[in-house]
Design an enzyme around this catalytic site. Structure first.
Site, PDB file in Angstrom:
ATOM      1  N   LYS A  26       0.867  -1.182   0.000  1.00 37.29           N
ATOM      2  CA  LYS A  26       0.000   0.000   0.000  1.00 37.29           C
ATOM      3  C   LYS A  26       0.897   1.223   0.000  1.00 37.29           C
ATOM      4  CE  LYS A  26      -4.474   0.809   0.094  1.00 37.29           C
ATOM      5  NZ  LYS A  26      -5.563  -0.042  -0.425  1.00 37.29           N
ATOM      6  N   GLY A  65     -22.294   4.675   3.224  1.00 40.02           N
ATOM      7  CA  GLY A  65     -21.470   5.147   2.114  1.00 40.02           C
ATOM      8  C   GLY A  65     -22.266   5.109   0.830  1.00 40.02           C
ATOM      9  N   GLY A  96     -20.440   5.677  -2.414  1.00 41.13           N
ATOM     10  CA  GLY A  96     -19.400   5.882  -3.423  1.00 41.13           C
ATOM     11  C   GLY A  96     -19.349   4.713  -4.386  1.00 41.13           C
ATOM     12  N   ASN A  97     -18.161   4.449  -4.894  1.00 37.24           N
ATOM     13  CA  ASN A  97     -17.990   3.405  -5.911  1.00 37.24           C
ATOM     14  C   ASN A  97     -18.490   2.042  -5.435  1.00 37.24           C
ATOM     15  OD1 ASN A  97     -15.769   1.114  -6.699  1.00 37.24           O
ATOM     16  ND2 ASN A  97     -16.465   2.262  -8.469  1.00 37.24           N
TER      17      ASN A  97
HETATM   18  P1  NAD Z   1     -15.623   6.446  -2.316  1.00 38.77           P
HETATM   19  O1  NAD Z   1     -14.714   7.568  -1.955  1.00 38.77           O
HETATM   20  O2  NAD Z   1     -16.086   6.271  -3.722  1.00 38.77           O
HETATM   21  O3  NAD Z   1     -16.952   6.501  -1.399  1.00 38.77           O
HETATM   22  C1  NAD Z   1     -16.905   6.614  -0.020  1.00 38.77           C
HETATM   23  C2  NAD Z   1     -18.314   6.923   0.470  1.00 38.77           C
HETATM   24  O4  NAD Z   1     -18.320   6.904   1.893  1.00 38.77           O
HETATM   25  C3  NAD Z   1     -18.833   8.297   0.065  1.00 38.77           C
HETATM   26  O5  NAD Z   1     -20.207   8.190  -0.276  1.00 38.77           O
HETATM   27  C4  NAD Z   1     -18.685   9.121   1.355  1.00 38.77           C
HETATM   28  O6  NAD Z   1     -19.664  10.170   1.430  1.00 38.77           O
HETATM   29  C5  NAD Z   1     -18.996   8.046   2.381  1.00 38.77           C
HETATM   30  N1  NAD Z   1     -18.515   8.341   3.728  1.00 38.77           N
HETATM   31  C6  NAD Z   1     -17.289   8.749   4.134  1.00 38.77           C
HETATM   32  N2  NAD Z   1     -17.255   8.899   5.462  1.00 38.77           N
HETATM   33  C7  NAD Z   1     -18.475   8.548   5.909  1.00 38.77           C
HETATM   34  C8  NAD Z   1     -19.082   8.471   7.184  1.00 38.77           C
HETATM   35  N3  NAD Z   1     -18.406   8.800   8.302  1.00 38.77           N
HETATM   36  N4  NAD Z   1     -20.392   8.074   7.259  1.00 38.77           N
HETATM   37  C9  NAD Z   1     -21.096   7.754   6.159  1.00 38.77           C
HETATM   38  N5  NAD Z   1     -20.573   7.810   4.920  1.00 38.77           N
HETATM   39  C10 NAD Z   1     -19.290   8.199   4.805  1.00 38.77           C
HETATM   40  O7  NAD Z   1     -14.869   5.131  -1.792  1.00 38.77           O
HETATM   41  P2  NAD Z   1     -15.029   3.634  -2.307  1.00 38.77           P
HETATM   42  O8  NAD Z   1     -14.073   3.393  -3.410  1.00 38.77           O
HETATM   43  O9  NAD Z   1     -16.466   3.313  -2.496  1.00 38.77           O
HETATM   44  O10 NAD Z   1     -14.455   2.843  -1.052  1.00 38.77           O
HETATM   45  C11 NAD Z   1     -15.236   2.635   0.123  1.00 38.77           C
HETATM   46  C12 NAD Z   1     -14.509   1.668   1.041  1.00 38.77           C
HETATM   47  O11 NAD Z   1     -14.254   0.453   0.323  1.00 38.77           O
HETATM   48  C13 NAD Z   1     -13.142   2.117   1.559  1.00 38.77           C
HETATM   49  O12 NAD Z   1     -12.944   1.553   2.836  1.00 38.77           O
HETATM   50  C14 NAD Z   1     -12.165   1.469   0.585  1.00 38.77           C
HETATM   51  O13 NAD Z   1     -10.873   1.303   1.126  1.00 38.77           O
HETATM   52  C15 NAD Z   1     -12.874   0.154   0.359  1.00 38.77           C
HETATM   53  N6  NAD Z   1     -12.484  -0.526  -0.889  1.00 38.77           N
HETATM   54  C16 NAD Z   1     -12.678   0.046  -2.099  1.00 38.77           C
HETATM   55  C17 NAD Z   1     -12.325  -0.631  -3.256  1.00 38.77           C
HETATM   56  C18 NAD Z   1     -12.594  -0.065  -4.614  1.00 38.77           C
HETATM   57  O14 NAD Z   1     -12.324  -0.771  -5.603  1.00 38.77           O
HETATM   58  N7  NAD Z   1     -13.126   1.134  -4.746  1.00 38.77           N
HETATM   59  C19 NAD Z   1     -11.723  -1.891  -3.161  1.00 38.77           C
HETATM   60  C20 NAD Z   1     -11.537  -2.472  -1.907  1.00 38.77           C
HETATM   61  C21 NAD Z   1     -11.929  -1.775  -0.770  1.00 38.77           C
END
Ligand code: NAD
Length: 429
Positions: A108, A220, A222-223
């Site tokens: 990482k 959340g 997001g993605n």
């Molecule tokens: P992102 O940035 O696209 O979305 C994050 C979401 O979480 C947003 O909607 C944000 O508003 C919300 N958020 C942040 N803090 C918050 C809180 N305190 N309460 C409620 N909502 C909150 O991120 P992502 O890519 O969707 O990743 C989300 C999680 O999944 C992270 O822990 C990341 O490490 C993990 N992850 C992501 C991937 C990937 O491919 N994107 C892969 C493995 C793990």
């Protein structure tokens, strides 16, 4: 995003590892080797800012283990980045690649910076500076970076370009998460959210629950969350509550609609950081509730898909008694204290490094496609992803059932055993 300065993810990752090492009866040498990163890089990145001054950013790369293959893991841009966060995430990547049974290790990286306050040119300079520091120690057979929080396909392409300029060749398998058409894989955007729901589908089958009879609440938007909701809805489930971070008010907010949220409608009122607009949501008939309300809804399934340290000793008792399954889309959302309560209550947990392994599995497919210079159709990618995730899920759930283990412990046993075997077979321990 809210950051709890007292929470140390590396301590949590180590506590989880120690517990599984005890369960397996791991020898002291292997335990010492895997408790700490194999190697770490800490470096300075000088950047000429748009106003002419030079600012020096602090960068990291942690390679926790490359026993099963080149280290693999994202690069995060975050103002509150700490080396202990990077260490924890690197360690979790090792277990994630092992449980998914892909030939990669765990790494990482990060840079302490806030992209909200940086121009595109300044961000490009940080990306190129990161590679200038790390080019000797990353590459298709050494360590393969990817995007993470606040980094995206464009950042990956700048990094690749700098690497190829220094090395004097084309090395598309050096980094993943690139734009489609520039070495990226179709299906990568959907992969993590879909992967979590493939696991959920298998868990519901094992528990004898018809997905069409279930409701879910998601943290959340997001993605990961959006694609998880999309597939879960297509399978016939109903999400009734979603929460997200409200940047203007610096707090999280839950959006509740008992007859089911409309994904497309919510996406239309969400910014690129995954923040939903509360005023517009209210107009659309959503009840606006405090951030933690997603946790106490009367649903069958909880999907934490935001950030780490969200289900804790302080709030775990609020989980509604109807909840049967927790699917961890996010990394590290549940603390060991909360785990103990989930276990006691018989709530079935699909742990983070299994549930969200779809992203890295698809990154591995991207690397494979780059290395052979032949790109697959989206359906091919998603079918291969489904097969890998389903196999990973069953390797963990079979062990959990046979040995009566909590799912997180079973996932650790599978992963740590595979990594320990690689260390042993190589003659390291
Ligand atoms: P992102 O940035 O696209 O979305 C994050 C979401 O979480 C947003 O909607 C944000 O508003 C919300 N958020 C942040 N803090 C918050 C809180 N305190 N309460 C409620 N909502 C909150 O991120 P992502 O890519 O969707 O990743 C989300 C999680 O999944 C992270 O822990 C990341 O490490 C993990 N992850 C992501 C991937 C990937 O491919 N994107 C892969 C493995 C793990």
């Amino acid at each position: 995003m809210a950051h709890d300065a007292s929470f140390n993810p590396f301590q949590m990752a180590r506590a989880q590892f120690d517990k599984s090492a005890d369960l397996i009866g791991l020898d002291q040498g292997t335990r010492d080797l895997l408790r700490s990163p194999l190697r770490e890089f800490h470096f300075s990145i000088p950047v000429r800012m748009d106003d002419g001054t030079v600012k020096v950013f602090e960068g990291f790369r942690v390679q926790h283990s490359d026993a099963r293959g080149p280290a693999k893991g994202g690069i995060r841009f975050h103002p509150q980045e700490t080396v202990d966060t990077v260490r924890a995430l690197a360690m979790w990547m090792t277990w994630k690649c092992a449980v998914a049974d892909i030939p990669l290790g765990g790494g990482k990286g990060g840079v302490i910076c806030d992209p909200h306050n940086l121009s595109a040119r300044e961000q490009e300079a940080i990306c190129r500076g990161w590679i200038r520091q790390m080019n000797k120690n990353v590459g298709p057979v050494e360590d393969v970076p990817a995007p993470d929080v606040m980094t995206n396909p464009q950042h990956m392409l700048w990094m690749l370009d700098e690497f190829e300029t220094i090395r004097g060749g084309r090395y598309p398998g050096m980094i993943t998460g690139k734009p489609v058409g520039m070495g990226g894989s179709l299906g990568r955007t959907e992969a993590t959210g879909y992967g979590a729901v493939y696991c959920l589908r298998e868990a519901l089958k094992e528990l004898g629950i018809d997905v069409k009879s279930t409701t879910a609440s998601v943290q959340g938007f997001g993605n990961v969350s959006q694609y998880a909701i999309e597939l879960y809805h297509r399978m016939g489930g109903k999400v009734i509550c979603v929460s997200s971070w409200n940047q203007a008010e610096q707090k999280s907010v839950s959006y509740y609609k008992p007859d089911g949220v409309d994904l497309a409608q919510l996406q239309a009122i969400t910014d690129r950081f995954g923040g939903i607009d509360p005023a517009k949501a209210r107009e659309l008939g959503y009840e606006i509730l405090p951030g933690e309300a997603w946790l106490d809804r009367e649903v069958d399934i909880l999907i934490p898909a935001a950030i780490e340290n969200q289900i804790t000793g302080a709030n775990v008792e609020k989980i509604n008694k109807r909840v049967k399954v927790v699917v961890e889309g996010a990394n590290g959302p549940t603390t060991p204290e909360a785990d103990a309560v989930l276990f006691k209550r018989g709530i079935f947990n699909i742990p983070d490094f299994l549930a969200n392994a779809g992203g890295v599995t698809c990154s591995y497919f991207e690397q494979v496609q780059c290395n052979m210079n032949y790109f697959w159709e989206r359906d091919d990618v998603l079918n291969k992803l489904d097969a890998k995730m389903t196999a990973a899920y069953h390797s963990v759930s079979d062990l959990a059932r046979n040995k009566k283990l909590y799912m997180r412990d079973a996932a650790y046993v599978v992963a740590v055993n595979r990594v320990a075997a690689a260390c042993r077979d190589r003659g390291w321990v």
